[in-house]
Each structure stands twice: as structure tokens, then as C-alpha cells.
Design a protein around this motif. Sequence first.
Motif, short mmCIF file in Angstrom:
data_model
loop_
_atom_site.label_atom_id
_atom_site.label_comp_id
_atom_site.label_asym_id
_atom_site.label_seq_id
_atom_site.Cartn_x
_atom_site.Cartn_y
_atom_site.Cartn_z
N PHE A 1 0.83 -1.17 0.00
CA PHE A 1 0.00 0.00 0.00
C PHE A 1 0.89 1.25 0.00
O PHE A 1 1.80 1.38 0.80
CB PHE A 1 -0.87 -0.05 1.25
CG PHE A 1 -1.87 1.05 1.40
CD1 PHE A 1 -2.36 1.37 2.65
CD2 PHE A 1 -2.36 1.74 0.32
CE1 PHE A 1 -3.30 2.36 2.81
CE2 PHE A 1 -3.28 2.73 0.47
CZ PHE A 1 -3.75 3.04 1.72
N ALA B 1 -2.77 2.64 -4.58
CA ALA B 1 -2.99 3.80 -3.73
C ALA B 1 -4.27 3.64 -2.94
O ALA B 1 -4.65 4.52 -2.19
CB ALA B 1 -3.07 5.05 -4.59
N ARG C 1 -7.90 -1.16 -0.68
CA ARG C 1 -8.73 -2.30 -1.09
C ARG C 1 -7.99 -3.25 -1.99
O ARG C 1 -8.45 -4.35 -2.24
CB ARG C 1 -9.97 -1.79 -1.83
CG ARG C 1 -10.82 -0.86 -1.02
CD ARG C 1 -11.95 -1.58 -0.40
NE ARG C 1 -12.83 -0.68 0.30
CZ ARG C 1 -13.47 -1.01 1.40
NH1 ARG C 1 -13.33 -2.21 1.91
NH2 ARG C 1 -14.26 -0.15 2.00
N GLN D 1 -9.94 -1.87 5.90
CA GLN D 1 -10.37 -1.90 4.50
C GLN D 1 -9.55 -2.84 3.65
O GLN D 1 -9.95 -3.18 2.55
CB GLN D 1 -10.26 -0.49 3.90
CG GLN D 1 -11.34 0.43 4.36
CD GLN D 1 -11.17 1.81 3.79
OE1 GLN D 1 -10.15 2.12 3.18
NE2 GLN D 1 -12.16 2.64 3.97
#
Lengths: 166, 391, 219
Positions: free
Chosen positions: A28, A60, A63, A88
Amino acid sequence: MGLVESGKLPKPLTSLLNTSRKYSLWIFQWGLACCAIEMGAALGAPRYDVMRLGVIPLPASPRQADLVCISGTVTDKMVPAIRRLYDQMPDPKYVISMGSCANCGGPYWDSYSVTKGIDQVIPVDVYVPGCPPRPEALLEGIVLLQERIGKEDMATRWKGDPIVVS
Amino acid sequence: MTALTERQQLAYANAQAADGRVNLEFETDEGMTLNMGPQHPATHGTLRIVVKLDGEEVISCEPVMGYMHRGYEKLTEVRTYPQVTTLINRIDWLGSFANEVPFILAAEKLMDIEAPPRAQWIRTVLFELSRIANISLFVGDMALHIGAISAAFYAFRDREYVLNQIEAATGGRFHPNFDRIGGLKDDLPKGWIADTKASMEKIRDFCDEMETLVEGNEIFQARTRGIGVIPADVALAYGMTGANLRASGVDWDLRRDQPVGLAWNECDWNVVTHPDGDSFARFWVRLQEIRESTKIVDQLLDGLPAGPIMAKVPRIIKVPEGEAWVATENPLGEMGYYVVSKGDLGPFRVKIRTASFNNVAVIPWVTRGVYVPDVVTILASLYFILGDIDR
Amino acid sequence: MEETPEAPEVDEARQAVIDKLTEELGEAVVGSHIRPGDDVWVRVTAESWRTAGLVVRDHLSFRAFEYLSAIDWLPNPYGKNEDAPTDPRPEPNTDIVTGYAGGDTRFQVIARVQSYTSKLGLNLKVDLPDDDLSLATWLPVYAGVNWHEREVHEMFGITFTGHPYLQNLYLPGEFEGHPLRKDFPLLARFVKPWPGIVDVEPMPASDDEAEAETEEAAE
């Protein structure tokens, strides 16, 4: 995927799946403070290229990420956002805590607004010490994480139980 | 499907948005609120910008800070002077040697100690190296935010040369913690001067590359020219400093105008200004500043005086009572420390005046009426570091 | 107005600043200090704070705003908590001793403004009585003081009358207390015992002779 859930996955298949998972981690794209610059150097600089380990720093959005690297000081104001972002991310997900601020509060251990360690909020797999850790140290942390993933038991991971790796 | 009223539809959309934390909230009256939250690829760190939009145009834009507030001013009160030096490295975490210098100078001013000339010159060289490291990342980062991703890779690659040199001299790529009251921790290693000059050559090549790659690009020009114009009097009222101020036409550079004892007046360099005050001007001024910094480093390394690098200071440092203010031209702007001392081992109160705090204060003013992509451009061109804003 | 006793050096430019300010504000200027060649401090009364701001901006052309902050002159009653728990706690010092340009109260607001034409800076201080921690806002004078006043409000508890939005800047909404006040403890220092207690090393040159020697050599 009844085989995975019930734990009856044959060993070669487990190791194949683990190998494919560990060499295709999507990290991430997020950093908090100074360690984020070293993480950026690891992710983006041609010298410490992290893509050669299979870790792609593209997403970015949480999810689509497998791995998040908490790099930098965690303040009390930021913690709800971090928790939300962690929630998330889809399973299986891994967390590397980079730098002494994320490990234990670091040089701001006595501050009134700093959370003394991100492991109070989210479960951490690998701690990378340093202030800031060199990009090579982060790469070593990722390699350690990959070794850990390689030895994982998929059934436990699927059920969501805490992982105990020998 | 039964007919839903508009209110119910909006409530449903709101609920979905709130649940998934998609960063939108629909409001029925004033327009849309867009929350560029603390995690966002386009903010330089954990800054939250709450933007009220009317279609694509910004009505109001309010930055919400504090996500990186670590309480520096309180922490300095319970630390000794060398410990404070270690801590304040991390305020502007890209150009970190530059953070130590004003504090050390303030303590030296109160103790009435002057560092020997060799230490002052080396301090200036390291200061300029950290400026190059900082601003070269800005150059790559601004292009990244506009959408030209490859410039960021060039910036990271060429920055490594400078970080190598800083590491060879001080032991740390950033957060060197090298400055001491009275001088420096160590002298320069052998061969450092030649290596640094070679890396300055590479940085000059990097500047040329960025000029052709980014500045000459017509998309970049279309997205930055005329965007976010800040006139000089507004800049002064808000207390903006550094390249932001010089890009609005104000000819003020602390290195030349308020010398603090470092070696900037020993060499020949220019202060770069630009009359426009838009985002392109801020980018252009910073790019030229990198060039000027390489010139300063080359000249200083040529004429480096020999001598000790540490003045005679007592082993236990107790700064006499008094108050002192020292500000220097840091890569981000003017950074100053107001040190109040009561004669103890540590300071009584340190007020850290950071450049980005004032630079970011202008955002609500400058983003009235611009479009959403321009908000990102303006943020990138104002160039703040979150540690500098939030301390 | 003080001159340093050793050097009869008079800093004329800065003295002129103080004189002009005294001329415009009269009795509102209650203290001043010059460090020759370096800096100038002026203390004004709280009622004249806004007027003083307008005077320095318009008549003395200090058009650039640097910062606005506050100083709490109470000595830290908690110490650093780095001593062994069996050592006797030192008596907290409660004397309030203020700094340059004098002062009678615990809290002082300090602001700094800069002039780019005369290259001088000016530190303005103002006393705030403990029972009335409020001051007129400087927003009409310098637009950039907005966030500085918010920060001082949340860190010290000083109210700025006339400020439109005096909300917390840095701290989360539920935070209680004003952190930069000296009587706000850093709790982590109380909760964790100081690790250095276990192996206590003597301070370098802890014998007085070595210290006196180095101090003598430094003079």
C-alpha cells in the motif's frame, strides 16, 4: 474452496500457493513521516528497487493491497484513520512496522500526542527497527516477511485465527 | 421499485459513502464536500484538506492538521541541549541538517561561543547539501503530483548521490545529528571533497534533465502557469518565506540579508526571484536554487580553511540565562528557534517557527475559485513537509 | 532601555525603533531590551496590543509576520523524572522569573515581526494576568496570525477575542488540558521508570576541579 478451509490441502499445493503469494505482494502506497522517505527510496529509487522482490508499490487504495508498511510516527489523531485503512484491506494482509516510532513510540516516547507503537492498534508481522531504517533494512524486513508467508498454514489464515509461525 | 424521494436517495448515498468511507459527503445546500483525507496520494503526508465544491470549483478549502503533531515544544523542555539536537532533526525530515543549525546557533549565541571557521564552512556545505536533497525531491514530487511519474524516479536516483555524501561525512542518510554546540562532531573523511564535487556535477545534470523533461513540457506549463497566484503583500501578511516568497517577486533571502555566521557571504551566488507568483514560478525558483546551491558547495569546498572543528566548550553544557532568536534560510523557508534559557542543562522554552506552518496558512486564501486538480498543483507547489507544519 | 554594561555600544537602528514605538504608543510601552547588533524586545500592555500591531505594521513598516506564541514562566514542577525512585524529590521551584523586557505575570504572549526593508526584527511581548487570559486578536493586522492564535489557544488556554474560529488546531477533539502549560505533566515519564536508573554513570568531569579548569580555559 472447501479444501483450504478444512485444512486438507496437500503440502505441495500449499507451498505453491504460498510461494505465489509471497512473491506478489502489493504494498500500500502510504507513509506517515520520515520513514516514508526511506520507504519511498526503497520503493521508487532504482538503487534499492523493491520490485525485484516481487513487491509492487502500485496500489494507492487499501482495497487492493496485501501489505501495508506503517512508516513514521503514529499520533493519537491518526490512529482511527490507520485502523480504518487496515480494516479496509482484504485478507490475507500483512503489516510491517517500520521505524522506531511505529514500533514503540521512538524518540517521542514521552509525548502527549504520540501513540507508543502501532501494535496497540493493529497486529504487526514484522518490526523493522531504525530511525530511519535504511532501505536495505526495510528490504530485509520484507524478505523476512516473505519467509514467514512461505511457511504459513493456509487453513489457519483462511479461518482468520492468529497465525503462529515456528 | 417504489419511487424514492430525492431525500431518501441522498440519504442512501450518504449511508453508503459513510460506510465505505468513500471520501465524499453529499450536502443538499452548499455543494459537495470532498475530503482529501489524511491518507491520500496527493498530499505530502498526513494532511487533511476539506474542500467544499460547487461542481468542480472550490468554494472553500480548509486544511486540518495535527495528524503528525508530536509535541516538540513540550518535549524540548525535558531534554538537555544535545538531546534536543537529536530530536529537532526530525522536524523537516528531508533536509535535516538544516533543522539543527538555527538551534545550535541560538545556543551558541547565548553561551557567547563562536565555532571555528572550518566548522562554520563545513556547516554551510552540509546545509546546502541538505537543501539540494530536499528540493530535488520537491522537483520530482511536484511532477509526480501533476501526473508525470517518471520525474520522481530521477529525483530519487540523483538524490542518492547527495545522501551518499551526507552519510559519508555524518553517518546518517538523513537525521545526521552532526552539529554540536561549538562546532561539529567530526571532521570530514578523506576524499570527501572530491566525491562531493563529482556529485554536484551529477546534480547539475539532474537540473538540466528536469528542465527539459518537466519544465519544458507543455502539459506541465498548462497546469502550472497562472495557477495559484500569490501577490507579494499577501505573502508577507501570511508570513510566507523561502522560495514561495521569492517566486512572488520579493527579493529576500536570509542567507544574504541576515547573516548568522555561516559562510554564505564567502562565496558568489545569486538570489533567484520570479515576478509571477504562480505555481510555475515556485517550481522554477526552486530548480534554480538547486543550481545555486551546487555553486555554493563547489566554491566553499575549494576554499575550505584548515583548523579545529570544535571550539572549547565545557563538557557539561549549561547555557546561561537569556533569550535568543536565530532564523536561517532552510530549504522550506525560514526556520527559526526562539530559545529561552534559564541556565539549566536544557532549554526552558523553545518556540520553533517553521516555514511550512505559515506557508500552508495561505491555502484557504489561494484556493478560492480554483478547480479540483489545481488544488493538488497548488499544494505541490507550496511544498510543505508535515513534520514542519505539525511539529 | 538597557545598555550592556561592558560595551557602551548603542544600536541606533534598534533604539530608533523603540523610540518611535514609545512616541506612538506612549505609556503602553512598559519595557524593552536591546541586544546590540542582534535583536530588540519591547513589552506593551494588553489593552494596547491591537494598536501596537497596527503601529508596527504601518508606521514602522514591519510588514512580514513571523510568529505569535506564548511563554509560561512557571518553572516545571515535575522535573524530568529521571532520578531513582528512592532519591529525595527535589523541591519544586515556584518562583516566576521572567526574561527580557521584564514581565509580572506567569503567561506572556510573544510575537515577532520582521521588516524586509530595514532588515530588522522586533519581538513584542505582552503580560497576561492569570485571571484574565485573553487578548485582542491580531487578525486585522496580519492575516497569517490566524493559525498561530488557534495554536496558542489550544496549547496555553489563552483566548483571543474577535477570532472567528478558535478551535483546536493540532489536538484531537476530546483532548483535555493545555499541553504547553508547565503544569501539564508528560505522563509517559511517570508511568515508565527511567531505564537509566539501573546503571547510573557519573556525569563526565563530575569532579569540580575539572569543570573549573575547563571553564577557566574557555574564558
